[in-house]
Scaffold this motif. Structure first.
Motif, PDB file in Angstrom:
ATOM      1  N   LYS A  73       0.825  -1.206   0.000  1.00 32.84           N
ATOM      2  CA  LYS A  73       0.000   0.000   0.000  1.00 32.84           C
ATOM      3  C   LYS A  73       0.859   1.255   0.000  1.00 32.84           C
ATOM      4  CE  LYS A  73      -3.846   2.193   2.449  1.00 32.84           C
ATOM      5  NZ  LYS A  73      -4.769   2.110   3.607  1.00 32.84           N
ATOM      6  N   ARG A  74       1.941   1.264   0.810  1.00 35.30           N
ATOM      7  CA  ARG A  74       2.831   2.425   0.832  1.00 35.30           C
ATOM      8  C   ARG A  74       3.463   2.665  -0.546  1.00 35.30           C
ATOM      9  NH1 ARG A  74       6.636   2.803   6.206  1.00 35.30           N
ATOM     10  NH2 ARG A  74       4.978   2.747   7.791  1.00 35.30           N
ATOM     11  N   ILE A  75       3.887   1.579  -1.168  1.00 38.20           N
ATOM     12  CA  ILE A  75       4.527   1.720  -2.479  1.00 38.20           C
ATOM     13  C   ILE A  75       3.558   2.299  -3.499  1.00 38.20           C
ATOM     14  CG2 ILE A  75       5.487   0.390  -4.407  1.00 38.20           C
ATOM     15  CD1 ILE A  75       6.743  -1.493  -2.347  1.00 38.20           C
ATOM     16  N   ARG A  76       2.357   1.751  -3.538  1.00 39.40           N
ATOM     17  CA  ARG A  76       1.390   2.204  -4.550  1.00 39.40           C
ATOM     18  C   ARG A  76       0.884   3.623  -4.283  1.00 39.40           C
ATOM     19  NH1 ARG A  76       3.623  -0.632  -7.329  1.00 39.40           N
ATOM     20  NH2 ARG A  76       3.040  -2.744  -7.976  1.00 39.40           N
ATOM     21  N   GLU A  77       0.912   4.083  -3.047  1.00 38.51           N
ATOM     22  CA  GLU A  77       0.425   5.425  -2.715  1.00 38.51           C
ATOM     23  C   GLU A  77       1.568   6.440  -2.634  1.00 38.51           C
ATOM     24  OE1 GLU A  77      -1.726   5.001   0.910  1.00 38.51           O
ATOM     25  OE2 GLU A  77      -3.476   4.009  -0.038  1.00 38.51           O
ATOM     26  N   ALA A  78       2.782   6.035  -2.974  1.00 37.97           N
ATOM     27  CA  ALA A  78       3.937   6.933  -2.887  1.00 37.97           C
ATOM     28  C   ALA A  78       3.807   8.078  -3.886  1.00 37.97           C
ATOM     29  CB  ALA A  78       5.227   6.155  -3.147  1.00 37.97           C
ATOM     30  N   GLU A  79       4.274   9.263  -3.482  1.00 36.18           N
ATOM     31  CA  GLU A  79       4.274  10.409  -4.389  1.00 36.18           C
ATOM     32  C   GLU A  79       5.333  10.274  -5.469  1.00 36.18           C
ATOM     33  OE1 GLU A  79       4.665  13.994  -2.189  1.00 36.18           O
ATOM     34  OE2 GLU A  79       2.760  13.735  -1.102  1.00 36.18           O
ATOM     35  N   ASP A  80       6.405   9.562  -5.126  1.00 32.54           N
ATOM     36  CA  ASP A  80       7.470   9.311  -6.098  1.00 32.54           C
ATOM     37  C   ASP A  80       6.944   8.346  -7.160  1.00 32.54           C
ATOM     38  OD1 ASP A  80       9.696   8.563  -7.537  1.00 32.54           O
ATOM     39  OD2 ASP A  80      11.016   8.415  -5.793  1.00 32.54           O
ATOM     40  N   LYS A  81       6.892   8.800  -8.400  1.00 33.57           N
ATOM     41  CA  LYS A  81       6.353   7.981  -9.488  1.00 33.57           C
ATOM     42  C   LYS A  81       7.147   6.690  -9.661  1.00 33.57           C
ATOM     43  CE  LYS A  81       5.139   8.218 -14.408  1.00 33.57           C
ATOM     44  NZ  LYS A  81       5.191   9.043 -15.631  1.00 33.57           N
ATOM     45  N   ARG A  82       8.461   6.773  -9.417  1.00 36.68           N
ATOM     46  CA  ARG A  82       9.289   5.581  -9.546  1.00 36.68           C
ATOM     47  C   ARG A  82       8.825   4.495  -8.588  1.00 36.68           C
ATOM     48  NH1 ARG A  82      13.244   3.456  -6.567  1.00 36.68           N
ATOM     49  NH2 ARG A  82      13.169   5.210  -5.113  1.00 36.68           N
ATOM     50  N   LEU A  83       8.556   4.869  -7.339  1.00 35.08           N
ATOM     51  CA  LEU A  83       8.093   3.905  -6.345  1.00 35.08           C
ATOM     52  C   LEU A  83       6.681   3.415  -6.656  1.00 35.08           C
ATOM     53  CD1 LEU A  83       9.411   5.396  -2.976  1.00 35.08           C
ATOM     54  CD2 LEU A  83      10.205   3.336  -4.143  1.00 35.08           C
ATOM     55  N   ALA A  84       5.808   4.348  -7.012  1.00 36.21           N
ATOM     56  CA  ALA A  84       4.406   3.983  -7.242  1.00 36.21           C
ATOM     57  C   ALA A  84       4.253   2.964  -8.369  1.00 36.21           C
ATOM     58  CB  ALA A  84       3.592   5.235  -7.539  1.00 36.21           C
ATOM     59  N   ASN A  85       5.181   2.981  -9.342  1.00 39.40           N
ATOM     60  CA  ASN A  85       5.091   2.065 -10.481  1.00 39.40           C
ATOM     61  C   ASN A  85       5.988   0.844 -10.345  1.00 39.40           C
ATOM     62  OD1 ASN A  85       3.259   3.721 -11.844  1.00 39.40           O
ATOM     63  ND2 ASN A  85       4.888   4.967 -12.722  1.00 39.40           N
ATOM     64  N   LEU A  86       6.644   0.692  -9.186  1.00 41.77           N
ATOM     65  CA  LEU A  86       7.584  -0.394  -8.989  1.00 41.77           C
ATOM     66  C   LEU A  86       6.860  -1.749  -9.002  1.00 41.77           C
ATOM     67  CD1 LEU A  86      10.676  -0.457  -8.395  1.00 41.77           C
ATOM     68  CD2 LEU A  86      10.082  -0.734  -5.983  1.00 41.77           C
ATOM     69  N   PRO A  87       7.343  -2.731  -9.772  1.00 46.80           N
ATOM     70  CA  PRO A  87       6.704  -4.056  -9.744  1.00 46.80           C
ATOM     71  C   PRO A  87       6.946  -4.745  -8.400  1.00 46.80           C
ATOM     72  CG  PRO A  87       8.667  -4.091 -11.138  1.00 46.80           C
ATOM     73  CD  PRO A  87       8.438  -2.661 -10.764  1.00 46.80           C
ATOM     74  N   VAL A  88       5.887  -5.360  -7.862  1.00 46.37           N
ATOM     75  CA  VAL A  88       5.958  -6.035  -6.564  1.00 46.37           C
ATOM     76  C   VAL A  88       5.402  -7.447  -6.722  1.00 46.37           C
ATOM     77  CG1 VAL A  88       5.227  -6.039  -4.155  1.00 46.37           C
ATOM     78  CG2 VAL A  88       5.696  -3.861  -5.314  1.00 46.37           C
ATOM     79  N   ILE A  89       6.242  -8.438  -6.428  1.00 49.03           N
ATOM     80  CA  ILE A  89       5.799  -9.832  -6.426  1.00 49.03           C
ATOM     81  C   ILE A  89       5.513 -10.232  -4.977  1.00 49.03           C
ATOM     82  CG2 ILE A  89       6.425 -12.226  -6.905  1.00 49.03           C
ATOM     83  CD1 ILE A  89       8.237 -11.242  -9.127  1.00 49.03           C
ATOM     84  N   ILE A  90       4.309 -10.684  -4.717  1.00 48.21           N
ATOM     85  CA  ILE A  90       3.925 -11.120  -3.372  1.00 48.21           C
ATOM     86  C   ILE A  90       4.146 -12.623  -3.250  1.00 48.21           C
ATOM     87  CG2 ILE A  90       1.999 -11.396  -1.769  1.00 48.21           C
ATOM     88  CD1 ILE A  90       3.036  -8.544  -1.930  1.00 48.21           C
TER      89      ILE A  90
END
Length: 425
Positions: A73-90
């Motif tokens: 949730k933190r990654i997807r809501e980050a203001e930094d576009k780089r973080l918000a678009n980072l691929p995450v494998i759960i």
């Protein structure tokens, strides 16, 4: 550059509270990626702030302090576009039910892995997401470069070569769609590179600005002009016929040849050559082919001594013709621009007296296809002088049709023949 070289040095963050899992993942991935580790979501978030090169996060769901869902949730809501678009494998375990997986997917998880994962599975998923992220980054960089790339030549204010070509494609598409004419002209200042080397960049740029003004003052509002070389200019002329395009090229070259420049103690005169085409526009006509034709004519004009215009109206190879541009007189009534090799002139000298345009041969008769284009676009006046000759070309077709009509058109054909006979000089 290979995908393997691209991946080398790419950072992957593995987040799991089990040291055994982290070590296992590192052993599998370390041959191709730089592996960073974090034991919980908070540590992972700190690592993401400190390492902007992280390209992929592989995270467990169940962890202390900040679990995988909270990190996602933190990654997807980050203001930094780089973080918000980072691929995450759960990474899910036996204790994670289907609802947990659904919630993670809804929160923006890019992919899922199940424990215990094998080396092939983990490598395949990691490679796939790294490749996808790299491709997206390159596409964004390309799009940004295209958006920020200037469309005009900074020295002259004319379109640059790429934008000129783009506009040419648009004008050709319009001509094909509306069955209208199109002219293409390339003009190059003869031996300008020698003058540029001898007198320097400031003087050369000052001269080019004056020649640019000649072109801008000569073309119509609907015409397109671009700088496509050191001293080479391209013109796209919508709805221009052969006579109009040729006269424009001759007029511009004549005006360039009439200018005189004072550079230190030297007096400099330059001439220009041009290649002009007004091709037959067909549905399969390609702008790249037109560019090649016009530049080939320009090259021939310069190799023939320069200061001339070669033109091809597109009817046949033998239709290539030449108009020699009037030489400037020996007087100094031309434009005297104090172009110094140290600093360019602030302003150009007064305009010279208008030079008479060189005489050119009478316009050759258009082909039937050219005549139909002119008739559609410009009306009867554009083809009126050539009508008798065009009708004579059509007579064999009319006679063939008449024979298929059982002689019912005999009277009409006789009237046409009589009218043609009276129109002969």
């Amino acid at each position: 550059m290979s995908e393997e070289n691209t991946a080398a040095g790419t950072q992957v963050l593995v987040v799991d509270d089990s040291r055994v899992i982290r070590v296992a993942a590192r052993k599998i991935l370390k041959q191709e990626f730089e592996v960073l580790e974090a034991g919980d979501g908070e540590a992972a978030w700190d690592a993401l702030q400190q390492n902007p090169g992280i390209a992929l996060v592989i995270s467990d769901l169940s962890m202390p302090y900040l679990n995988g869902m909270g990190l996602l949730k933190r990654i997807r809501e980050a203001e930094d576009k780089r973080l918000a678009n980072l691929p995450v494998i759960i990474v899910t375990g036996a204790e994670d039910d289907e609802d947990a997986k659904s919630s993670a997917f809804a929160a923006g998880a890019s992919d899922f892995l199940s424990k215990p994962f094998d080396s092939v599975q983990l490598l395949a998923h990691t490679r796939s997401h790294i490749k996808l992220a790299t491709t997206e980054t390159r596409l964004e960089q390309t799009a940004t470069a295209i958006e920020t790339e200037p469309t005009v030549d900074l020295l002259t204010g004319l379109l640059n070569q790429r934008s000129f070509t783009d506009r040419g494609h648009q004008e050709l598409a319009y001509a094909i769609r509306h069955r209208s004419e199109l002219g293409l002209v390339f003009i190059d200042v003869d031996a300008f590179d020698e003058a540029f080397i001898k007198y320097g960049k400031p003087a050369g740029e000052a001269i080019l600005k004056i020649f640019t003004r000649i072109i801008q003052d000569s073309i119509r509002a609907e015409d397109t002009a671009g700088r496509v070389g050191l001293a080479r200019f391209g013109l796209v002329l919508p709805s221009a016929n052969a006579v109009g395009a040729r006269k424009l090229a001759v007029r511009i070259c004549t005006q360039i040849a009439s200018r005189t420049f004072k550079i230190g103690n030297d007096t400099l005169r330059l001439t220009a050559s041009a290649g002009v085409i007004t091709p037959l526009i067909r549905r399969d006509t390609r702008f790249e082919e037109l560019l090649e034709q016009a530049q080939r004519l320009l090259g021939r004009a310069q190799h023939s001594g320069g200061n001339r215009v070669l033109f091809d109206q597109g009817t046949a190879a033998a239709d290539e013709r030449e108009a020699v541009v009037a030489e400037a007189g020996d007087d100094t009534a031309g434009d005297e621009a104090a172009a110094q090799s140290e600093t360019p002139p602030a302003t150009a000298a007064p305009e010279p007296e208008p030079q008479p345009e060189p005489a050119t041969e009478p316009e050759p008769a258009p082909t039937l296809e050219q005549a139909l284009q002119r008739l559609r676009h410009s009306g009867e006046a554009a083809v009126a002088p050539h009508l008798p000759g065009l009708i004579r070309e059509l007579l064999p077709l009319l006679e063939a049709w008449q024979r298929r009509q059982d002689g019912s058109l005999d009277e009409a054909l006789e009237r046409i023949r009589a009218s043609l006979d009276t129109s002969d000089p």
